[in-house]
Structure formats: structure tokens, C-alpha cells
Enzyme design. Sequence first.
Site, PDB file in Angstrom:
ATOM      1  N   LYS A  41     -44.870  64.684  21.203  1.00 53.02           N
ATOM      2  CA  LYS A  41     -44.501  65.999  20.661  1.00 53.02           C
ATOM      3  C   LYS A  41     -44.481  65.964  19.137  1.00 53.02           C
ATOM      4  O   LYS A  41     -44.419  64.885  18.539  1.00 53.02           O
ATOM      5  CB  LYS A  41     -43.138  66.425  21.212  1.00 53.02           C
ATOM      6  N   ARG A 139     -27.855  71.069  27.544  1.00 53.34           N
ATOM      7  CA  ARG A 139     -28.843  71.746  26.705  1.00 53.34           C
ATOM      8  C   ARG A 139     -29.832  72.465  27.616  1.00 53.34           C
ATOM      9  O   ARG A 139     -29.953  73.676  27.570  1.00 53.34           O
ATOM     10  CB  ARG A 139     -29.539  70.696  25.824  1.00 53.34           C
ATOM     11  N   TYR A 253     -39.489  67.812 -13.442  1.00 48.92           N
ATOM     12  CA  TYR A 253     -38.513  68.906 -13.413  1.00 48.92           C
ATOM     13  C   TYR A 253     -37.141  68.420 -13.850  1.00 48.92           C
ATOM     14  O   TYR A 253     -36.680  67.363 -13.429  1.00 48.92           O
ATOM     15  CB  TYR A 253     -38.423  69.504 -12.001  1.00 48.92           C
ATOM     16  N   MET A 300     -43.266  69.175  -5.502  1.00 50.08           N
ATOM     17  CA  MET A 300     -43.830  69.574  -4.212  1.00 50.08           C
ATOM     18  C   MET A 300     -45.077  68.754  -3.880  1.00 50.08           C
ATOM     19  O   MET A 300     -45.250  68.306  -2.749  1.00 50.08           O
ATOM     20  CB  MET A 300     -44.170  71.067  -4.222  1.00 50.08           C
TER      21      MET A 300
END
Length: 366
Positions: A41, A139, A253, A300
Site C-alpha cells: 500500500k 477501527r 530561508y 521545498m
Amino acid sequence: MGHATAYLKTRAWIEVDLKALEANWLLLKAKARGEVIPVLKAEAYGHGALPLARFLFQKGARWVAVATVSEGRTLREGGVEGEILLLGSLHPLEAEEVLRLNLLPTLSTLEAAQALAGRARALGLTPRAHLKVDTGMNRVGFPWEEAKDALLAVEALGIRVEGVYTHLATAGEDEAFVEVQRSRFQRVREALGEGYFYHLENSHGLLLHGGENVRVGLALYGLIPGFSLKPILRLLARPTLVKQLGPGDRVGYGGEYVARGGEWLLTLPVGYADGLPRGAVRFVKGPEGGLYPVAGRISMDQTTVLSPGPLPLEAVLEVLSPDFGPTGLCAWAEARGTIPYEVAVHLSRRFPRVYRYGEEVWEVLN
Ligand SMILES: *Cc1c(COP(=O)(O)O)cnc(C)c1O
């Protein structure tokens, strides 16, 4: 530190070592007394589901498991013909697509079972499913005390129940509760009888308690230290800029890194959008294996590091290493205060990926 794929004409890429995957897979198979279902998954926890599915089926896997219908569809569209178990509870609205794609759904509700049976009748297909039993996680799943009634109700709809399973909530955290869940599942098994494929443990459950039929994700990717498993993924990058800083120069930054003057700075084309957790990546490995500290904040798409001297733009640095050291994924997760799962699933999908078996390139995805 040579890299098998350093010839690539690209500035950053991911390499997955299928030979290491195979070693993990064989180790886990040797530990389990029954079947091992690889859990692929979330793009195989960031490693890429389709190439891993193809590889594992070739190596004798009888199933793979994913979470969602769209993940199952991606595998089918990629040519995977083997059995694909959907771990997420089937939603009634998804019944038709699951049948058309011949995916094996998990049932947690009678509504989903009715939808599956209804759509199967309409399409002239045989509905099959695994039944999820809740033994304490609360769940998904039918309550374990009602498992027999649930099974009878689902079978009465004409659905072929091929397997029954539950999921451990506290493997590696609360061993007493693992035992509670295991004994509840044993009682389910006695009530339902043989003739179904029962599966229970996840990675930590198998490694700590042993198991019969198991579903493993994290251990397959080698992201659990201490069991001779090995991580299988590395992230490599070349500098896009190399320069020497002057005294007082501020980097990135916030200008957080302030140079003494004379340091060599490399800018690498990888950032938090690629899955590097901000604030938690402290080092990368230089071409000779030395640790280069990250200077200033991770952006980023870019990261700045200090190197002991100038490097050519063709140099290859290891941003993420297949080990448990300071440039490994487990170190990132720990520094971030989270679990390796969360860091792994955020690994970038935008880099080329090379799947190799030893030195042999198995597949390149761009
Ligand atoms: C994700 C998942 C697994 C695999 O868990 P790991 O801890 O990665 O081994 C097993 N079973 C179910 C139901 C899951 O959702």
C-alpha cells in the site's frame, strides 16, 4: 562510494535494491510458519508498488496487499495478474470496480457485502472476499464475538469467503494486549472452523512473536533495526551549485546558517517536497562516505550542505542511505519524532527510480 547508476544523466534519483528486498523477503518467509503477504500500500511505503509487485510475484509471492481500489487498479493496469488483496474495508460504492478488476476485497460490514453480492449478480461474476474481524483495535472489522454470524450472513449472500483476518493494535508496544488479540482470533478460528485462510500478524507481530500467515510491510522494506533486515532504498543527488562562502554570508530561508567564511557550500536539488523531513535531516553522505552537515533550513526543492572542499557538479551524494546510521530513514523519523512509516510514504514520486538487482538494472521509471 561508487553507485551502480552514477552514469544516469539526471541530478537526483532513487535507487531500490531488489536483491536486498529479496533477502528481507526470504528472511521473513523463513520466520513465518505459513504464507507471507507483502503489503504494497501507499506505493509500497514510498518504494514503488508496481515494480515491487512484479518482482515479488516473480519470486514466488502468491498475493500482494494494497489499501485502496485505485492502488489495485494501478497494479492491474501495470499488468499484474496475481491475487491482490484490498486491506481497506470495502465501501459499497466500490463493489462494481472491485469485481471488474478482480481484486479481493475485505468486508467489515453487511452493507458492503450486500453491494458486492448485488453487483456480482448483475455482472455475472463470482463475489469473493476476506472477512475482517475486530479483535480489539476498534477501527474496522466485524466484532470478533459475532464473527460466526457475520460469516453465515455473508455466505448466505452467495459470497465466497476465502480468508478471515484481524490486525494487531499494539505489536511492539503492549505485548499483553497482543496476546489478548491472538487468543480472541484463535477463538474465532475455532468457531468458524478450517477451510478458510486465516492471517494475523504484521511486521512487528511476526518479528517479536512469530506467526503463521502474516502480512508484512515495514519489515519487507528493511526499516526495522535489529533483525538482520536491510533498508532497500537510497536517494542520490548531484550538486547544482558549488561555492565558497564569505564571512557573514547567510544561507537559505531565515538566513539561519551564518558562515564563518571559507566553507564550501553545495546546493542539492532535493527538499521537503521530496520527502526530506524539515528539521530532521542533519547530514548527507559525501562521495567518499563522509558526513556533510546540512546548513540552514531545507527548502521545498533544495537543500544546502557543507562539504570539506569543492566538488564537481557530477559528484554523487547520498541523501538517504540504506542503513540505520545518521543518513538512514529511521534516523530521519526519530529526529522528526515520528514513525518510519510516515517518513517512508512521503518519499518523492518525482524522481527517476532505478530498480536494480545487484549490479543489474531491472527497471527504470522516469
Ligand atoms: C499496513 C498493514 C499491514 C502491514 O503492517 P506493517 O507493520 O508494515 O508490517 C498489515 N495488515 C494490515 C491490515 C495493514 O493495514
